[in-house]
Structures are given as structure tokens and as C-alpha cells.
Motif scaffolding. Structure first.
Motif, PDB file in Angstrom:
ATOM      1  N   TYR B  36      16.061  27.557  91.318  1.00 39.96           N
ATOM      2  CA  TYR B  36      16.453  26.684  92.414  1.00 39.96           C
ATOM      3  C   TYR B  36      15.275  26.560  93.366  1.00 39.96           C
ATOM      4  O   TYR B  36      14.449  27.477  93.497  1.00 39.96           O
ATOM      5  CB  TYR B  36      17.642  27.271  93.184  1.00 39.96           C
ATOM      6  CG  TYR B  36      18.983  27.108  92.507  1.00 39.96           C
ATOM      7  CD1 TYR B  36      19.431  28.052  91.580  1.00 39.96           C
ATOM      8  CD2 TYR B  36      19.819  26.029  92.792  1.00 39.96           C
ATOM      9  CE1 TYR B  36      20.676  27.914  90.959  1.00 39.96           C
ATOM     10  CE2 TYR B  36      21.056  25.883  92.188  1.00 39.96           C
ATOM     11  CZ  TYR B  36      21.468  26.829  91.269  1.00 39.96           C
ATOM     12  OH  TYR B  36      22.706  26.698  90.658  1.00 39.96           O
ATOM     13  N   GLN B  38      14.178  25.353  97.466  1.00 43.21           N
ATOM     14  CA  GLN B  38      14.654  25.048  98.814  1.00 43.21           C
ATOM     15  C   GLN B  38      13.474  24.489  99.596  1.00 43.21           C
ATOM     16  O   GLN B  38      12.583  25.243 100.016  1.00 43.21           O
ATOM     17  CB  GLN B  38      15.204  26.318  99.465  1.00 43.21           C
ATOM     18  CG  GLN B  38      16.037  26.094 100.693  1.00 43.21           C
ATOM     19  CD  GLN B  38      16.800  27.360 101.089  1.00 43.21           C
ATOM     20  OE1 GLN B  38      16.369  28.485 100.850  1.00 43.21           O
ATOM     21  NE2 GLN B  38      17.961  27.172 101.707  1.00 43.21           N
ATOM     22  N   HIS B  43      18.673  21.901 101.598  1.00 46.40           N
ATOM     23  CA  HIS B  43      19.483  22.915 100.943  1.00 46.40           C
ATOM     24  C   HIS B  43      18.964  23.221  99.541  1.00 46.40           C
ATOM     25  O   HIS B  43      18.093  22.527  99.025  1.00 46.40           O
ATOM     26  CB  HIS B  43      20.950  22.471 100.903  1.00 46.40           C
ATOM     27  CG  HIS B  43      21.184  21.194 100.158  1.00 46.40           C
ATOM     28  ND1 HIS B  43      21.023  19.953 100.730  1.00 46.40           N
ATOM     29  CD2 HIS B  43      21.576  20.963  98.886  1.00 46.40           C
ATOM     30  CE1 HIS B  43      21.304  19.024  99.853  1.00 46.40           C
ATOM     31  NE2 HIS B  43      21.636  19.607  98.710  1.00 46.40           N
ATOM     32  N   LEU B  44      19.489  24.270  98.971  1.00 47.58           N
ATOM     33  CA  LEU B  44      19.107  24.683  97.625  1.00 47.58           C
ATOM     34  C   LEU B  44      19.395  23.573  96.622  1.00 47.58           C
ATOM     35  O   LEU B  44      20.482  23.015  96.580  1.00 47.58           O
ATOM     36  CB  LEU B  44      19.912  25.911  97.209  1.00 47.58           C
ATOM     37  CG  LEU B  44      19.379  27.274  97.596  1.00 47.58           C
ATOM     38  CD1 LEU B  44      20.419  28.331  97.299  1.00 47.58           C
ATOM     39  CD2 LEU B  44      18.094  27.578  96.869  1.00 47.58           C
ATOM     40  N   GLU B  88      10.453  27.097  98.970  1.00 49.56           N
ATOM     41  CA  GLU B  88      10.784  28.432  98.497  1.00 49.56           C
ATOM     42  C   GLU B  88      11.515  28.297  97.168  1.00 49.56           C
ATOM     43  O   GLU B  88      12.401  27.448  97.023  1.00 49.56           O
ATOM     44  CB  GLU B  88      11.647  29.183  99.511  1.00 49.56           C
ATOM     45  CG  GLU B  88      11.816  30.646  99.156  1.00 49.56           C
ATOM     46  CD  GLU B  88      12.108  31.520 100.353  1.00 49.56           C
ATOM     47  OE1 GLU B  88      12.525  30.991 101.396  1.00 49.56           O
ATOM     48  OE2 GLU B  88      11.926  32.749 100.228  1.00 49.56           O
ATOM     49  N   PHE B  90      13.619  30.085  93.983  1.00 44.65           N
ATOM     50  CA  PHE B  90      14.482  31.208  93.650  1.00 44.65           C
ATOM     51  C   PHE B  90      14.815  31.184  92.162  1.00 44.65           C
ATOM     52  O   PHE B  90      15.285  30.168  91.636  1.00 44.65           O
ATOM     53  CB  PHE B  90      15.789  31.140  94.438  1.00 44.65           C
ATOM     54  CG  PHE B  90      15.644  31.311  95.911  1.00 44.65           C
ATOM     55  CD1 PHE B  90      15.491  30.217  96.750  1.00 44.65           C
ATOM     56  CD2 PHE B  90      15.633  32.581  96.475  1.00 44.65           C
ATOM     57  CE1 PHE B  90      15.356  30.375  98.115  1.00 44.65           C
ATOM     58  CE2 PHE B  90      15.493  32.749  97.848  1.00 44.65           C
ATOM     59  CZ  PHE B  90      15.348  31.651  98.662  1.00 44.65           C
ATOM     60  N   PHE B 105      20.628  36.119  92.563  1.00 46.27           N
ATOM     61  CA  PHE B 105      19.355  35.510  92.924  1.00 46.27           C
ATOM     62  C   PHE B 105      18.274  36.557  93.130  1.00 46.27           C
ATOM     63  O   PHE B 105      18.547  37.678  93.576  1.00 46.27           O
ATOM     64  CB  PHE B 105      19.494  34.727  94.236  1.00 46.27           C
ATOM     65  CG  PHE B 105      20.176  33.405  94.087  1.00 46.27           C
ATOM     66  CD1 PHE B 105      21.567  33.327  94.082  1.00 46.27           C
ATOM     67  CD2 PHE B 105      19.448  32.232  93.963  1.00 46.27           C
ATOM     68  CE1 PHE B 105      22.205  32.102  93.940  1.00 46.27           C
ATOM     69  CE2 PHE B 105      20.082  31.004  93.828  1.00 46.27           C
ATOM     70  CZ  PHE B 105      21.460  30.941  93.820  1.00 46.27           C
ATOM     71  N   GLY B 106      17.042  36.153  92.847  1.00 48.62           N
ATOM     72  CA  GLY B 106      15.901  36.929  93.280  1.00 48.62           C
ATOM     73  C   GLY B 106      15.663  36.709  94.764  1.00 48.62           C
ATOM     74  O   GLY B 106      16.334  35.895  95.408  1.00 48.62           O
ATOM     75  N   LYS B 107      14.682  37.411  95.311  1.00 46.70           N
ATOM     76  CA  LYS B 107      14.420  37.327  96.744  1.00 46.70           C
ATOM     77  C   LYS B 107      13.631  36.091  97.126  1.00 46.70           C
ATOM     78  O   LYS B 107      13.463  35.807  98.302  1.00 46.70           O
ATOM     79  CB  LYS B 107      13.697  38.581  97.228  1.00 46.70           C
ATOM     80  CG  LYS B 107      14.585  39.813  97.176  1.00 46.70           C
ATOM     81  CD  LYS B 107      13.937  40.999  97.848  1.00 46.70           C
ATOM     82  CE  LYS B 107      14.918  42.162  97.870  1.00 46.70           C
ATOM     83  NZ  LYS B 107      14.361  43.359  98.545  1.00 46.70           N
ATOM     84  N   ARG B 110       7.829  32.158  98.299  1.00 45.65           N
ATOM     85  CA  ARG B 110       7.469  31.067  99.210  1.00 45.65           C
ATOM     86  C   ARG B 110       6.131  30.497  98.762  1.00 45.65           C
ATOM     87  O   ARG B 110       5.117  31.206  98.759  1.00 45.65           O
ATOM     88  CB  ARG B 110       7.384  31.601 100.636  1.00 45.65           C
ATOM     89  CG  ARG B 110       7.410  30.528 101.697  1.00 45.65           C
ATOM     90  CD  ARG B 110       7.485  31.123 103.098  1.00 45.65           C
ATOM     91  NE  ARG B 110       8.771  31.770 103.337  1.00 45.65           N
ATOM     92  CZ  ARG B 110       9.866  31.130 103.765  1.00 45.65           C
ATOM     93  NH1 ARG B 110       9.826  29.832 103.994  1.00 45.65           N
ATOM     94  NH2 ARG B 110      10.977  31.791 103.974  1.00 45.65           N
TER      95      ARG B 110
END
Lengths: 110, 115
Positions: B36, B38, B43-44, B88, B90, B105-107, B110
Motif C-alpha cells: 500500500y 500513502q 489515504h492508503l 510512505e 507499507f 502491516f509493516g512499519k 518513507r
């Protein structure tokens, strides 16, 4: 075709208060999932609703509860707010495996 | 328990550079995999997904990802990035167990593209 919508967009509350966030899924979707995204982190799964019942739950306390209505829309309720509940709350809807996310509600707890 | 690890928290590249963002997951069973994105203030959005079949998956905006089952990896690539790719990213996974479609999700990574 409207995507996932959430309301409100922003919210400010104080510790101890209660909050209700709302989500309308994408047309044709029957499953709603809620996530909490803290600053600088990935979304964390709170719970998922299908056929008006909570189907799965993540590692969140009972202060977090939800509901799904017959039209598939959903609410997330958080009681006894803590400062650490400040985050972006995301709703995602799906019919099969792929989830589509709404813009989120940014909650600030003072 | 499932988990997702993204190797880099911040990546800075110049326009036209090639991109590869690493993602590893831990789960022994069959999984669905996602990336995903962002964008700032947005939004995602789903970039691409892998459920089965060809392990090289193509997504939107010229992105692709390769699923390597033996390495539990799902790395995201783009041959030539643009300033508009600043966002960012994910990586996410869900275990294919019945109707379990909770996504882990991963962290996030960026990505900043220098014009």
C-alpha cells in the motif's frame, strides 16, 4: 462509485471521554475492518465486522468496541480515552481478500 | 503469529534512480501479500497485490513486486522513480485461513525523491 468514507475527519477529546467514529463501506462490500495508525507506525488491526458480528479481533482492550449495521456501515467506539489513543483510525472495507481504506479519522486526546 | 518487517525506515533517492524496498514476513502457511502507498495528505491506496500464480506482480504507476517464497520476501521495485513517488510505503500480509482477512502491516518506509 463512492469509496470508503469516514466521519468525522478530525476529533479532539479529553482523557476519560468516550468517542464514536463512523465508516461507510465501498458499494458492494460486506466486511469492515478497523485499524489504528499511530504516528510513524503502520496500521494495527483492531477488529473486523461481518454480518453484523465481530469476526476477528486484534490485541486491543475491551475499551474498543464496534458495531456493524444492516447496511454494512460500522462504528468504532472507544471508552475511557487515554492519551495513547491519539492516532489516525482507519476503516477498510472488503468483499473478498482485498481491503480498501478510507481517509481516516484523526483523534487527538488531550 | 504473523509479522512483517520492512528493512528501511527512510529512503532518499534522486529522480530516475532505481528503487527496491525490502519486505519480509513471518508465517509458514499460504499468504496474500500487499503493498500500500500513502501519499502526503492522502489515504492508503493499494499499489499491488499477490494472491497466487506468477510471483512477479505488476501494479499501478510502474511498480512491481516479486514474491520469493523460499525467502519469505515480497520486495517492491521501480526502475526509475519520479518526484511524485514521494510517499510512505507499507508492506502487508494476511494469512489465508478460511475467512481470516486481517491484514498485518509493516512499519512503513518513507521514500523521499529529490527533484
Amino acid at each position: 462509485d463512492a469509496g470508503v468514507t469516514q466521519s468525522p475527519t478530525h476529533l479532539i477529546k479529553t482523557r476519560g471521554q468516550q468517542v464514536t467514529l463512523r465508516c461507510s463501506p465501498k458499494s458492494g462490500h460486506d466486511t469492515v475492518s478497523w485499524y489504528q495508525q499511530a504516528l510513524g507506525q503502520g496500521p494495527q488491526f483492531i477488529f473486523q465486522y461481518y454480518e453484523e458480528e465481530e469476526r476477528q479481533r486484534g490485541n486491543f482492550p475491551d475499551r474498543f468496541s464496534g458495531h456493524q449495521f444492516p447496511n454494512y456501515s460500522s462504528e468504532l467506539n472507544v471508552n475511557a480515552l487515554l492519551l495513547g489513543d491519539s492516532a489516525l483510525y482507519l476503516c477498510a472495507s472488503s468483499r473478498r481478500e482485498t481491503q480498501y481504506f478510507g481517509p481516516g479519522t484523526r483523534l487527538l486526546v488531550l | 503469529a504473523q509479522s512483517v518487517s520492512q528493512h528501511n525506515h527512510h529512503v532518499i533517492l534522486s529522480e530516475a534512480a532505481s528503487l527496491e524496498l525490502g519486505c519480509n514476513y513471518s508465517y509458514g502457511g499460504t499468504v496474500n501479500l500487499f503493498w500500500y502507498v500513502q501519499y502526503p495528505g492522502q489515504h492508503l491506496q493499494l499499489l499491488l497485490k499477490y494472491f497466487s500464480g506468477d510471483p512477479l506482480v505488476k501494479g499501478i504507476k510502474g511498480f512491481e513486486a516479486e514474491f520469493i517464497k523460499s525467502k519469505f520476501s515480497f520486495n517492491l521495485r521501480k526502475p526509475s522513480v519520479q518526484w511524485s513517488d514521494t510517499a510512505e510505503y507499507f508492506c502487508a500480509v494476511n494469512a489465508r485461513l478460511g475467512r481470516d482477512d486481517k491484514i498485518i502491516f509493516g512499519k512503513g518506509t518513507r521514500l523521499h525523491i529529490l527533484p
